[in-house]
Design an enzyme around this catalytic site. Structure first.
Site, PDB file in Angstrom:
ATOM      1  N   GLU A 234       0.944  -1.154   0.090  1.00 16.55           N
ATOM      2  CA  GLU A 234      -0.070  -0.023  -0.100  1.00 16.55           C
ATOM      3  C   GLU A 234       0.786   1.257  -0.038  1.00 16.55           C
ATOM      4  OE1 GLU A 234      -3.754   2.104   2.437  1.00 16.55           O
ATOM      5  OE2 GLU A 234      -3.182   0.045   2.714  1.00 16.55           O
ATOM      6  N   LYS A 250      -8.562  -1.353   0.899  1.00 14.89           N
ATOM      7  CA  LYS A 250      -9.695  -1.616   2.037  1.00 14.89           C
ATOM      8  C   LYS A 250     -10.490  -2.796   1.118  1.00 14.89           C
ATOM      9  CE  LYS A 250      -9.511   0.019   6.204  1.00 14.89           C
ATOM     10  NZ  LYS A 250      -8.942  -0.840   6.939  1.00 14.89           N
TER      11      LYS A 250
END
Length: 430
Positions: A234, A250
């Site tokens: 990420e 997410k």
């Protein structure tokens, strides 16, 4: 004794061949050697460091800061870098590099330091208190280096002990759902911790994490008495020539065809994801030119090891005069590991999580004139003199199922634990 520099915190001067040294850490009946500085014999493997430079980098200077030192870690980082030839006061303007021999710097900021910047200090005890909350290591080019072969030391990793039980984790999920029902928060990310004793050298184990499939920010950072290994997919924040990018992740499912279809069809996961995308849009808007924040590839499915994860890309143009300190204040801690609203979520995290987040959920990467690339330290492990530490969790919404959330955290940490133990993972399993 700690050397206190002009910034009021621990600093290390230029490290040469005679001064690089290493720190030998007692670890039960065995021993572990963690590099105190990069030195001429150690591979520089900081996440996002230029690949072409890694075999020619030597440590020039180091700043380490703990919250007990006081002050503003974002300002300290910017000032320290400028003092060592890396001015990052205005990320929108080209910076001349001919006046410095520095190539760039590794930068690490803990989740607790990010909460400090956000004005919501953490009080939970840290499971690895030797880890600093801020580390900046400035590197310059030297002669091409090779690491001489050494006999491998026997590696043993004991059983993992979690800081909370599955039942306690599930109870925390229920507490978040109750807070959502009261309107206190919309989403909170809960993170659990585990530790295991080891003997041998932990660096090869931590370096293995960087080879995991999808580890966009694979690498290690070491210090005196500690080391961090990262396998993060990420992007917390990337800055290139004044253009800002963050890539929040997410939503998680097993990396099977059925798991991918389930993730794409899940209203709960999509709502959780879009909530964080909106939070990241707001974070970037604080430091961007008006009207430049956009979202690309909303809810795109990417793979990390045996998991599908949903990722979006948020872009913006930096506001005039944006410096590194304001960039860190706006983006740390990352919204995908806090929740929304960020301050309310951080307050709840502090009340519910039994121990601190240590090396996880912070920032780790590379900074240089014209380029900043910091990963969010999910899928990250750390070593101190006796223990390896891992952290994992997930975002909790009103629709969260406590038992499913516990299982998701276990699925995220399983490849990390297997890799640290030296077991093969199965990146090609469908």
């Amino acid at each position: 004794m700690r050397k206190v520099g002009p910034y009021g915190v621990e600093t290390l001067p230029q490290v040469g061949a005679a001064g690089s040294g290493s720190a030998t850490l007692a670890a039960g009946s065995g021993s572990a050697t963690l590099a105190a500085g990069s030195g001429p014999a150690a591979l520089v493997d900081a996440p996002a460091a230029p690949t072409a430079c890694r075999h020619t980098l030597t440590e020039r200077a180091r700043l380490q800061w703990h919250r007990r030192d006081g002050g503003d870690p974002a300002a300290l980082a910017e000032e320290f870098l400028a003092a060592h030839g890396l001015p990052l006061h205005d990320l929108t303007r080209p910076t001349p590099t001919h006046h410095t021999s520095a190539c760039g710097a590794a930068l690490y900021l803990s989740a607790a330091a990010g909460a400090h910047l956000a004005g919501t200090p953490t009080t939970a005890p840290e499971p690895a208190p030797t880890l600093p909350d801020l580390t900046v290591v400035v590197y310059e080019h030297g002669p091409t280096r090779t690491t001489p072969p050494t006999a491998p030391t026997p590696w043993w990793l004991g059983p993992w002990t979690d800081s909370w039980t599955p039942h306690q984790h599930a109870d925390a999920v229920d507490a978040v759902r109750a807070a959502i029902g009261r309107g206190d928060v919309y989403q909170t990310n809960l993170v659990g911790h585990a530790a295991a004793r080891y003997t041998g050298d932990p660096l090869p184990a931590l370096k293995r994490l960087g080879a995991l499939p999808g580890a966009r920010y694979g690498g290690v950072l070491t210090g005196d008495g500690w080391a961090i290994g990262c396998a993060s997919p990420e992007t917390l924040i990337e800055v290139t020539d004044g253009h800002l990018i963050t890539r929040p992740i997410k939503g998680t499912r097993p990396a099977t065809p059925a798991g991918r279809a389930e993730l794409l069809a899940s209203a709960k996961e999509r709502a959780e994801h879009i909530m964080i995308v909106d939070l990241e849009r707001n974070d970037l808007a604080r430091i961007a030119r008006t009207g430049t924040v956009t979202v690309d590839d909303l809810f795109a499915v990417r793979r990390w090891c045996d998991l599908w994860q949903a990722e979006s890309t948020v872009r913006a143009t930096a506001a005039d005069g944006l410096g590194l300190a304001d960039l860190l204040r706006a983006t740390c801690p990352g919204g995908s590991v806090t929740g929304a609203p960020k301050h309310a979520a951080l307050t709840q995290i502090n009340a519910l999580e039994p121990v601190g987040r240590g090396a996880s959920m912070g920032a780790l990467g590379w900074v240089a004139p014209g380029r900043i690339d910091l990963g969010l330290t999910i899928r990250t492990a750390a070593a101190d003199t006796e223990l390896l530490h891992t952290w994992a969790g997930g975002g909790i919404t009103w629709d969260s199922d406590p038992h499913a959330e516990v299982a998701e955290a276990a699925a995220k940490t399983a490849p990390i634990r297997a890799t640290l133990a030296g077991h093969r993972t199965h990146p090609d399993r469908r």
